[in-house]
Design a protein around this motif. Structure first.
Motif, PDB file in Angstrom:
ATOM      1  N   GLN A 192       0.852  -1.187   0.000  1.00 39.78           N
ATOM      2  CA  GLN A 192       0.000   0.000   0.000  1.00 39.78           C
ATOM      3  C   GLN A 192       0.889   1.239   0.000  1.00 39.78           C
ATOM      4  OE1 GLN A 192      -1.954  -0.275   3.762  1.00 39.78           O
ATOM      5  NE2 GLN A 192      -3.133  -2.084   3.225  1.00 39.78           N
ATOM      6  N   HIS A 198       1.003   5.237   1.091  1.00 39.04           N
ATOM      7  CA  HIS A 198       0.357   6.152   2.027  1.00 39.04           C
ATOM      8  C   HIS A 198       1.000   7.537   1.940  1.00 39.04           C
ATOM      9  CE1 HIS A 198      -1.966   3.216   4.485  1.00 39.04           C
ATOM     10  NE2 HIS A 198      -1.081   2.391   3.961  1.00 39.04           N
ATOM     11  N   TRP A 257      -4.760   7.452   1.064  1.00 36.46           N
ATOM     12  CA  TRP A 257      -4.353   6.104   0.643  1.00 36.46           C
ATOM     13  C   TRP A 257      -5.536   5.457  -0.063  1.00 36.46           C
ATOM     14  CZ3 TRP A 257      -5.396   1.285   3.548  1.00 36.46           C
ATOM     15  CH2 TRP A 257      -6.311   1.451   4.584  1.00 36.46           C
ATOM     16  N   SER A 258      -5.427   4.209  -0.466  1.00 37.23           N
ATOM     17  CA  SER A 258      -6.472   3.595  -1.289  1.00 37.23           C
ATOM     18  C   SER A 258      -7.842   3.585  -0.605  1.00 37.23           C
ATOM     19  CB  SER A 258      -6.070   2.179  -1.708  1.00 37.23           C
ATOM     20  OG  SER A 258      -5.894   1.352  -0.571  1.00 37.23           O
ATOM     21  N   ALA A 259      -7.890   3.496   0.718  1.00 40.38           N
ATOM     22  CA  ALA A 259      -9.176   3.485   1.428  1.00 40.38           C
ATOM     23  C   ALA A 259      -9.693   4.891   1.714  1.00 40.38           C
ATOM     24  CB  ALA A 259      -9.054   2.695   2.728  1.00 40.38           C
ATOM     25  N   SER A 308      -9.051   7.839  -0.716  1.00 40.72           N
ATOM     26  CA  SER A 308      -8.303   8.263  -1.899  1.00 40.72           C
ATOM     27  C   SER A 308      -8.561   9.699  -2.345  1.00 40.72           C
ATOM     28  CB  SER A 308      -8.604   7.325  -3.056  1.00 40.72           C
ATOM     29  OG  SER A 308      -9.993   7.278  -3.317  1.00 40.72           O
ATOM     30  N   MET A 341      -5.352   9.828  -4.558  1.00 36.27           N
ATOM     31  CA  MET A 341      -4.770   8.536  -4.901  1.00 36.27           C
ATOM     32  C   MET A 341      -5.596   7.888  -6.007  1.00 36.27           C
ATOM     33  SD  MET A 341      -2.308   6.379  -3.794  1.00 36.27           S
ATOM     34  CE  MET A 341      -2.050   6.864  -2.093  1.00 36.27           C
ATOM     35  N   THR A 342      -4.905   7.325  -6.983  1.00 40.00           N
ATOM     36  CA  THR A 342      -5.541   6.549  -8.038  1.00 40.00           C
ATOM     37  C   THR A 342      -5.034   5.118  -7.917  1.00 40.00           C
ATOM     38  OG1 THR A 342      -5.515   8.484  -9.480  1.00 40.00           O
ATOM     39  CG2 THR A 342      -5.869   6.343 -10.532  1.00 40.00           C
ATOM     40  N   SER A 343      -5.956   4.161  -7.835  1.00 37.91           N
ATOM     41  CA  SER A 343      -5.596   2.743  -7.756  1.00 37.91           C
ATOM     42  C   SER A 343      -5.941   2.078  -9.077  1.00 37.91           C
ATOM     43  CB  SER A 343      -6.353   2.053  -6.618  1.00 37.91           C
ATOM     44  OG  SER A 343      -5.991   2.610  -5.383  1.00 37.91           O
ATOM     45  N   TYR A 374      -0.658  -4.130 -10.766  1.00 37.20           N
ATOM     46  CA  TYR A 374      -1.330  -3.110  -9.968  1.00 37.20           C
ATOM     47  C   TYR A 374      -0.434  -1.885  -9.854  1.00 37.20           C
ATOM     48  CZ  TYR A 374      -4.310  -6.938  -8.391  1.00 37.20           C
ATOM     49  OH  TYR A 374      -5.169  -7.995  -8.345  1.00 37.20           O
ATOM     50  N   GLU A 409      -0.545   2.080  -7.555  1.00 39.27           N
ATOM     51  CA  GLU A 409      -1.183   3.148  -6.802  1.00 39.27           C
ATOM     52  C   GLU A 409      -0.392   4.408  -7.108  1.00 39.27           C
ATOM     53  OE1 GLU A 409      -1.486   2.033  -2.666  1.00 39.27           O
ATOM     54  OE2 GLU A 409      -3.169   0.692  -3.086  1.00 39.27           O
ATOM     55  N   TYR A 442      -0.112   8.445  -6.219  1.00 38.44           N
ATOM     56  CA  TYR A 442      -0.473   9.604  -5.400  1.00 38.44           C
ATOM     57  C   TYR A 442      -0.073  10.842  -6.169  1.00 38.44           C
ATOM     58  CZ  TYR A 442      -0.233  13.123  -1.715  1.00 38.44           C
ATOM     59  OH  TYR A 442      -0.387  14.266  -0.982  1.00 38.44           O
TER      60      TYR A 442
END
Length: 173
Positions: free
Chosen positions: A45, A47, A62-64, A66, A80-82, A93, A95, A97
């Motif tokens: 992850q 952050h 962070w992803s949760a 974003s 954040m883009t996942s 994958y 992530e 920021y």
């Protein structure tokens, strides 16, 4: 998200087909970007803690938590883009920021870190990832990581990798 002014995007589609596109992104000079990319299940992850924020506060991105691109456009902070598709075996994958450093009048720091959650399917296993950092006026900087995670007695714990990315320091314009 683009990582250079003249960005190339390549997609691999099911069945071996693919597509590519080129885009010119002159606005890239207004943004700092931090990227974490990997393949398969890793528990990794990215952050960002903006301006002294603590975990699970408004400045923890962070992803949760974003945020949307509107946060950057309104000068509220980064987002954040996942990327990646969980239904695909051994998928890639990323992530990303994005922080609007060229659009902010704030003074302060953004701390960036990578965390690895020890999962039942990753404990004791080797994982690999790459971080890429983009700063206005500088060439992209990439760092490769390969590490073996602790054993399965540590499932649920986190390793914090603070040196994969450099924090952002914002000075007054």
């Amino acid at each position: 998200p683009a990582l250079t002014r003249n960005a190339v995007f390549i997609a691999e589609l099911p069945g071996g087909a693919g597509a590519a596109a080129i885009a010119t992104v002159p606005e890239i000079d207004n943004y700092d970007r931090a990227v974490l990319q990997w393949q398969g299940e890793t528990g990794l992850q990215l952050h960002a803690l903006e301006f002294g924020a603590s975990y699970d506060s408004d400045g923890h991105v962070w992803s949760a938590a974003s945020r949307t691109t509107d946060a950057a456009l309104d000068g509220q902070g980064g987002f954040m883009t996942s990327l990646g598709e969980e239904s695909v075996d051994n998928a890639y994958y990323a992530e990303v920021y994005t922080f609007p450093s060229g659009l902010m009048d704030s003074i302060g720091e953004v701390s960036l870190s990578v965390e690895a959650e020890i999962l039942p399917m990753t404990c004791g296993r080797e994982i690999s990832a790459q971080s890429i950092q983009i700063k206005p006026g500088e060439p992209p900087y990439a760092l490769d990581l390969t590490m073996t995670l602790p054993g399965c007695e540590t499932v649920g714990e986190f390793l914090v990798l603070k040196n994969m990315l450099e924090g952002l320091t914002l000075a007054s314009k």
